[in-house]
Design an enzyme around this catalytic site. Structure first.
Site, short mmCIF file in Angstrom:
data_model
loop_
_atom_site.label_atom_id
_atom_site.label_comp_id
_atom_site.label_asym_id
_atom_site.label_seq_id
_atom_site.Cartn_x
_atom_site.Cartn_y
_atom_site.Cartn_z
N GLU A 25 0.82 -1.21 0.00
CA GLU A 25 0.00 0.00 0.00
C GLU A 25 0.86 1.27 0.00
OE1 GLU A 25 -2.92 -0.35 -0.77
OE2 GLU A 25 -3.13 -2.49 -0.37
N HIS A 28 1.65 2.33 -3.40
CA HIS A 28 0.64 3.16 -4.05
C HIS A 28 0.65 4.58 -3.49
CE1 HIS A 28 -1.08 -0.16 -6.21
NE2 HIS A 28 -1.54 -0.77 -5.13
#
Length: 452
Positions: A25, A28
């Site tokens: 994550e 991202h």
């Protein structure tokens, strides 16, 4: 002590996977923020929130179900008529803007609802920070960042193992005159999946000749032997002929005579299912694990990628096999996929296995985590929503479409509307959920165990 090691193995694996999810994550979030995007949430897990804290405009937290994670990047979907409004005129001719409240068709309604949820908290101040307005290459970097992190984690873990312990699946024959590591007592046809001799099996020529593990083969039918490959070629070419074998045992030279047997054996490592009739003696040479650095690791990951693609293609079929094993229709294939539950069990059994040395345990756990990361990374590159690859494909299509329009002197076609692909996303998400549940139940009811 065994129970403590079992629990420790599970904890090591679960924590490693959660860290991998968190890093995914971050892959991202970091580029999204670097490109000016607005990230409002960063969470590990799904379901009810266990803990969260806000830092700036982003809420960081952990949720109860550790089966993934997500970051909320504002403006993933472009606005539709519901967000932009529709221009109409009243009875006096004054312009009014009305929001369309209903849609026809289940998929149209789903898309409308998704847009509404996406735009519910978007303000005019966010206009220049919306994800869908980013340049196509920025979108690719943001969405590829997550799975690329998983691939990078796998690379460094594989590299660590290969450079120190060596590759457990890549053995090389020791150089020089071959030293025998094992002697087959009997001849077992290559087509039979067994290792133990049975009544009626023919004794192997090597066993009848009195060869033993530790013997060094020095000659074959008068030819001096300098490598195992050379010996193997001579044995295969000998067919079922007489064989005079020179060898050394404890520093003393000996000679024995036997006859090789004609057997159907695989002779091409790239095509193990293709058998040829060749001479057979019944000995195996001593080997060592191959070690290597970054380039070796990249080559091995290339092989792993091929296997992963094949596994993804066959995933529905193999999950169906697990489902049949759950209801007792068939035994579970030991090579079938596992969920994080199965991976945790395998990690626990590995850590507590008394027959495994400590270096082998550490190696296996590292490879287990590396394998999960590689699969997660590769799976997320599939060009279908809701996977990262679906967003990457949309961004690339946007680049192609705009590029072609520019070359042809046509108006800019604008942003690709990823919302139109949401029906596919819902189908994919449903299929992924069903497969995950089947694997979890399978790992609880018919688990895969490691064997010594």
């Amino acid at each position: 002590m065994t129970s403590l090691l079992y629990i420790a193995g599970i904890l090591i694996f679960v924590v490693s996977i959660l860290v991998s999810i968190g890093l995914h994550e971050l892959g991202h979030m970091i580029p999204a923020k670097a490109f000016g995007g607005k990230v409002t949430q960063y969470f590990i897990g799904f379901g009810p929130t266990v803990w969260s804290r806000r830092r700036g405009e982003t809420e960081y937290g952990v949720k109860a179900i550790p089966l993934g994670g997500y970051v909320k990047i504002v403006g993933m979907l472009p606005p539709g008529a519901e967000q932009l409004g529709t221009v109409e005129y009243d009875d006096q001719g004054n312009q009014v803007t009305r929001i369309r409240k209903s849609n026809t068709g289940i998929f149209t309604q789903l898309i409308s609802d998704a847009r509404a949820a996406e735009w519910e908290l978007i303000t005019p101040a966010d206009d220049e920070r919306l994800f869908y307005k980013m340049a196509w290459w920025k979108k690719v970097v943001v969405m590829a960042g997550g799975p690329s992190v998983n691939i990078a984690i796998a690379f460094f873990l594989f590299w660590t193992v290969f450079a120190t312990y060596g590759n457990p699946t890549d053995d090389a024959v020791d150089s020089g005159a071959p030293v025998i590591s094992s002697v087959n007592k009997c001849v077992i046809p290559a087509s039979e999946q067994r290792t133990a001799c049975e009544a009626g099996d023919q004794l192997s020529p090597a066993f009848e000749a009195g060869l033993r593990p530790g013997d060094t083969i020095t000659s074959f039918n008068g030819t001096a032997i300098t490598s195992y490959d050379q010996l193997q070629e001579l044995i295969r070419a000998n067919k079922d002929g007489r064989a005079e074998i020179g060898y050394e045992r404890d520093g003393t030279a000996y000679t024995t005579t036997t006859s090789t047997l004609l057997q159907d054996r695989p002779v091409d490592t790239d095509h193990p299912d293709q058998l040829e009739s060749v001479g057979f003696l019944g000995v195996a040479p001593t080997t060592h694990r191959v070690t290597g650095g970054p380039l070796y690791t990249l080559v091995q990951m290339g092989y792993t990628a091929e296997q992963t693609v094949e596994a993804m293609v066959r995933l529905p079929e193999r999950v169906w096999g697990v489902a049949k094993a759950i209801v007792g229709v068939q035994d579970r294939d030991p090579e079938s996929p596992v969920s994080i539950v199965g991976g945790s069990r395998i990690a626990g059994e590995t850590a507590s296995a008394t027959w495994l040395p400590n270096d082998a345990k550490i190696t296996f756990l590292l490879l287990l985590v590396a394998g999960f990361n590689f699969f997660i990374g590769a799976f997320n590159f599939i060009p279908l929503l809701p996977l990262d690859g679906g967003h990457i494909a949309s961004a690339l299509w946007e680049a192609v479409r705009r590029g072609l329009a520019k070359l042809r002197g046509l108006p800019d076609p604008g942003f690709v509307d990823a919302a139109k692909l949401l029906p596919i996303a819902y189908v994919m998400a449903s299929a992924m959920l069903v497969m995950s549940l089947v694997l979890i139940v399978g790992d609880l009811v018919v688990p895969i165990h490691i064997t010594g």
